[in-house]
Design an enzyme around this catalytic site. Structure first.
Site, PDB file in Angstrom:
ATOM      1  CB  THR A 143      -1.110   0.235   1.429  1.00 23.42           C
ATOM      2  OG1 THR A 143      -1.692  -1.092   1.340  1.00 23.42           O
ATOM      3  CG2 THR A 143      -1.385   1.577   1.378  1.00 23.42           C
TER       4      THR A 143
ATOM      5  CD  GLU B   8       1.543  -1.537   4.173  1.00 25.62           C
ATOM      6  OE1 GLU B   8       0.915  -1.116   3.588  1.00 25.62           O
ATOM      7  OE2 GLU B   8       2.525  -1.377   5.440  1.00 25.62           O
TER       8      GLU B   8
ATOM      9  CE  LYS C 211       5.963  -2.131   5.286  1.00 28.26           C
ATOM     10  NZ  LYS C 211       5.069  -0.998   4.184  1.00 28.26           N
ATOM     11  N   GLY C 212       3.485   1.897   7.639  1.00 28.40           N
ATOM     12  CA  GLY C 212       2.649   1.679   8.142  1.00 28.40           C
ATOM     13  C   GLY C 212       2.010   3.878   8.081  1.00 28.40           C
ATOM     14  N   GLY C 213       2.400   4.104   7.831  1.00 31.55           N
ATOM     15  CA  GLY C 213       2.460   5.420   7.399  1.00 31.55           C
ATOM     16  C   GLY C 213       1.298   5.720   6.624  1.00 31.55           C
TER      17      GLY C 213
ATOM     18  CG  ASP D  17       3.967  -2.825   1.826  1.00 23.51           C
ATOM     19  OD1 ASP D  17       3.627  -1.580   0.871  1.00 23.51           O
ATOM     20  OD2 ASP D  17       3.538  -3.169   2.527  1.00 23.51           O
TER      21      ASP D  17
ATOM     22  CG  ASP E 220       6.273   4.946   6.472  1.00 20.62           C
ATOM     23  OD1 ASP E 220       6.036   5.946   5.169  1.00 20.62           O
ATOM     24  OD2 ASP E 220       5.483   4.028   6.960  1.00 20.62           O
TER      25      ASP E 220
END
Ligand code: 5RP
Length: 219
Positions: free
Chosen positions: A28, A103, A94-96, A81, A84
Site C-alpha cells: 500500500t 501489510e 511501515k504504516g504511514g 511493498d 517509511d
C-alpha cells in the site's frame, strides 16, 4: 532521479521478482501504486493478487487484476511493498498509510518480501519517522500511557480509521536501537493490534532508487 522517478523505477524493477502464473502480494502507498501500474502490464502472466488494503484492492481491480482472498491462498511467492524507513539490515518502519496490520499479515505469508523505496527512506537508525501503532479504540488511553512509559510520545492520527476499524497512534521519540526487541515489546501491550516495526519479518530484498540508478540490497 527525482523522488517520484525513483519510485517508478524501483516499481518497474520489482516486476522481475514476480514468477509467471503466481499470485502476488501487493502493498500500500504511492510506491506500491507504481508497482500496481507495472503489474497491470503483465496481468495476463499472473493468476491474481492479494491486497494489503482496501485502497490497493480497488486500484488492482481498476487495472483488471483479480483480487484474491488471502485465506484461499496456499503460498505467496512474493510480496512487494514500500516503507517509511528502512535500514541496511532491511528492518523497516511501515504504516504511514495506516495499512500496517494487513501489510504485516501478507508479508508473514509471503516467501520473499521485496521492498521498493526511494533513497530518502534509507536510514542508519529507525525512529525519525513516527512509529504507527494500530490500537483497538477502547484501549487508546491505556496504550498511550504504556507507550509514554516506554519513552514515546504518542499522538492520535485524527480523522483516520484503519481498514480493520481501529485507530492509529503515531509515536515519536522512541529509541529504536533494537527493532526486533521493541517490535515484540510493543505487541505485548494489551489493545495493540500491531505496530509498524517490520523487524522480526523484515524485507529480503531492497530495491532502492538513487540519483544514478537502482541499488539492490539483499540480506
Ligand atoms: C502504508 C505503508 C507504505 O508502504 C509506506 O507508508 C510508504 O509509502 P510510500 O510508498 O507512499 O512512500 O506502510 O501503510
Amino acid at each position: 532521479m527525482m523522488q517520484d522517478e525513483q519510485k517508478r523505477a524501483v516499481a518497474q524493477a520489482a516486476i522481475q521478482y514476480v514468477p509467471a502464473g503466481c499470485i502476488v502480494g501487493v502493498g500500500t502507498g504511492s510506491t506500491a501504486n507504481y508497482f500496481i501500474d507495472e503489474l497491470a502490464r503483465i496481468k495476463h502472466k499472473i493468476e491474481g493478487a492479494v491486497a494489503s488494503s482496501e485502497a490497493t484492492a480497488q486500484r488492482l481491480r481498476e487495472h483488471g487484476i483479480e483480487v484474491v482472498d488471502l485465506n484461499g491462498v496456499d503460498s505467496l511467492p512474493v510480496y512487494v511493498d514500500g516503507a517509511d524507513e528502512i535500514t541496511e539490515h532491511l528492518h523497516m518502519i511501515k504504516g504511514g498509510g495506516g495499512a500496517l496490520t494487513r501489510e504485516k499479515i501478507v508479508a508473514a505469508v509471503a516467501r520473499k518480501f521485496i521492498c521498493v523505496a526511494d533513497q530518502g527512506k534509507l536510514v542508519g537508525v529507525l525512529g525519525k519517522f513516527p512509529l504507527p501503532v494500530e490500537v483497538v479504540p477502547m484501549a487508546q488511553s491505556y496504550v498511550a500511557r504504556e507507550l509514554t512509559r516506554l519513552g514515546g510520545q504518542p499522538a492520535l492520527r485524527r480523522g483516520f480509521t484503519t481498514d480493520n476499524g481501529n485507530i492509529i497512534l503515531d509515536v515519536c521519540d522512541l529509541q529504536i536501537l533494537n527493532p526486533v526487541e521493541l517490535e515484540t515489546t510493543l505487541n505485548q501491550i494489551t489493545g495493540v493490534v500491531t505496530n509498524g516495526l517490520f523487524a522480526r519479518r523484515g524485507a529480503d530484498v531492497l530495491l532502492l532508487g538513487a540519483d544514478n540508478g537502482i541499488r539492490t540490497i539483499v540480506v
